[in-house]
Write an enzyme that holds these catalytic residues in place. Structure first.
Site, short mmCIF file in Angstrom:
data_model
loop_
_atom_site.label_atom_id
_atom_site.label_comp_id
_atom_site.label_asym_id
_atom_site.label_seq_id
_atom_site.Cartn_x
_atom_site.Cartn_y
_atom_site.Cartn_z
N LYS A 73 37.67 32.65 38.90
CA LYS A 73 38.28 33.57 39.99
C LYS A 73 39.74 32.94 40.10
O LYS A 73 39.94 31.72 39.78
CB LYS A 73 37.91 33.13 41.36
CG LYS A 73 38.28 34.47 42.25
CD LYS A 73 37.29 35.59 42.04
CE LYS A 73 37.27 36.61 43.28
NZ LYS A 73 36.45 37.77 42.95
N ALA A 169 37.49 49.98 55.63
CA ALA A 169 37.81 51.40 54.92
C ALA A 169 38.73 51.50 53.92
O ALA A 169 39.53 52.17 53.56
CB ALA A 169 37.84 52.45 56.06
N GLY A 170 38.79 50.35 53.24
CA GLY A 170 39.77 50.30 51.83
C GLY A 170 39.37 51.22 50.69
O GLY A 170 38.57 52.04 50.82
#
Length: 342
Positions: A73, A169-170
């Site tokens: 990451k 709600a991306g």
């Protein structure tokens, strides 16, 4: 803290002046993969903590998804109020990754997208999703997982007539809302960005505020924003039968899995549920599989989750523990012994 990572790099970007943190957790199964996150943290060391957790989870995610890769990451830790020179930051990221010599490849994450991967790609070839959006693949894996969850909880994989609260709600959450509505489900959704309301209501979802969404009386709560939403404070307020969503690191601490289990709330491990995007990217870009093969891989996420939920039941353990044991076995680490039962 016991560091179990293969390599961790922290550099002050020469162009941006920002902390560029890359953690490679494992390459036991192959090149480490994991997204580039650009986010604000109270202190850069909070970004370090985040990258260590996220990269470890990526090792599990890749193994459980059947990918020949380890976990890594990248986190760019922004101070509050930072003015971002995006190109400078992304070139700094690319240089750090390039200097790792190919043991890690990055992709989009919170705060980044395909255009950003193109910019990183100007400095290194170890980057994914430069020409496409991985969020539809992630959402497809979430819906495959939903079928496994409702089958386990209610006896049928049918989503029609079931109720869901999608928190976030991306890019991914909006796709999940649309897929659930297309399947005939009732959907409540919320986001900190009110501009997303119109698009969600246009597909038949009901808009609410994030707090009400988190505590809604629904069949399944779907965390689809940032992690850490399931805490010792929030779990007692939940009114759902199950939790399953694409947000990474949903559990604030590992023991939250036990709190959910005590409340008889089924939790589907996010390392399984969220794997569709990385499966799509890896299978398409690195292994050149056909669309049909990729779709089969993503649908298999539901089968993997079903097996984990069954194993948890059979061993009287949490799904989190069952997923961790399976991932350790697949990576080659001796599994954690089960607790003694009477």
């Amino acid at each position: 803290m016991s560091l179990k990572h293969q390599r961790v790099v922290v550099e002050r970007g020469p162009r941006s002046g920002l902390p560029i943190i890359v953690a490679v957790h494992s390459t036991a199964l192959g090149t480490a993969i994991g997204g580039c996150r650009i986010a604000t943290y109270p202190d850069w060391r909070d970004g370090l903590d985040d990258v260590l957790r996220l990269s470890s989870a990526m090792t599990q995610k890749a193994a459980l998804a059947g990918l020949p890769h380890g976990g890594g990451k990248t986190v760019v830790a922004l101070p509050a109020g930072a003015v971002l020179d995006r190109r400078a930051v992304l070139h700094d990221v690319g240089d750090v990754i390039e200097n790792l010599g190919g043991i890690y490849a990055t992709g989009p994450d919170v705060g980044t997208g395909p255009d950003d991967m193109m910019t990183i790609g100007e400095r290194t070839g170890y980057v994914l999703c430069r020409t496409g959006d991985s969020s539809p693949g992630t959402a497809a894996g979430v819906v495959a997982s939903m079928r496994a969850v409702v089958a386990d909880r209610f006896g049928s994989p049918e989503l029609s007539g079931r109720s869901f609260a999608v928190l976030g709600a991306g890019r991914v959450g909006s796709h999940v809302v649309r897929l659930l509505r297309s399947a005939g489900a009732t959907v409540l959704t919320a986001d900190v960005d009110p501009s997303r309301r119109t698009a969600m209501e246009s597909v038949g979802a009901t808009w609410t505020d994030p707090r009400s969404c988190l505590t809604a009386a629904v069949d399944v709560l779907v965390p689809a924003a940032l992690g850490g939403v399931l805490t010792a404070g929030t779990v007692p307020t939940l009114r759902c039968a199950a939790v399953a969503g694409p947000a990474n690191n949903q559990l604030a601490t590992d023991d939250i899995a036990d709190l959910l289990h005590e409340r008889d709330i089924l939790w589907a491990p996010d390392v399984v549920v969220s794997a569709g995007g990385i499966v799509h990217a890896i299978a398409t870009e690195l292994h050149h599989e056909t669309p049909a093969q990729v779709t089969t891989r993503i649908e298999a996420i539901g089968d993997t989750l079903s097996g984990i939920l069954s194993a948890a039941r059979e061993t009287s353990s949490t799904p989190a523990a069952a997923a961790s044991r399976l991932a350790d076995f697949l990576v080659g680490t001796p599994p954690t012994p089960l607790p003694a039962t009477v």
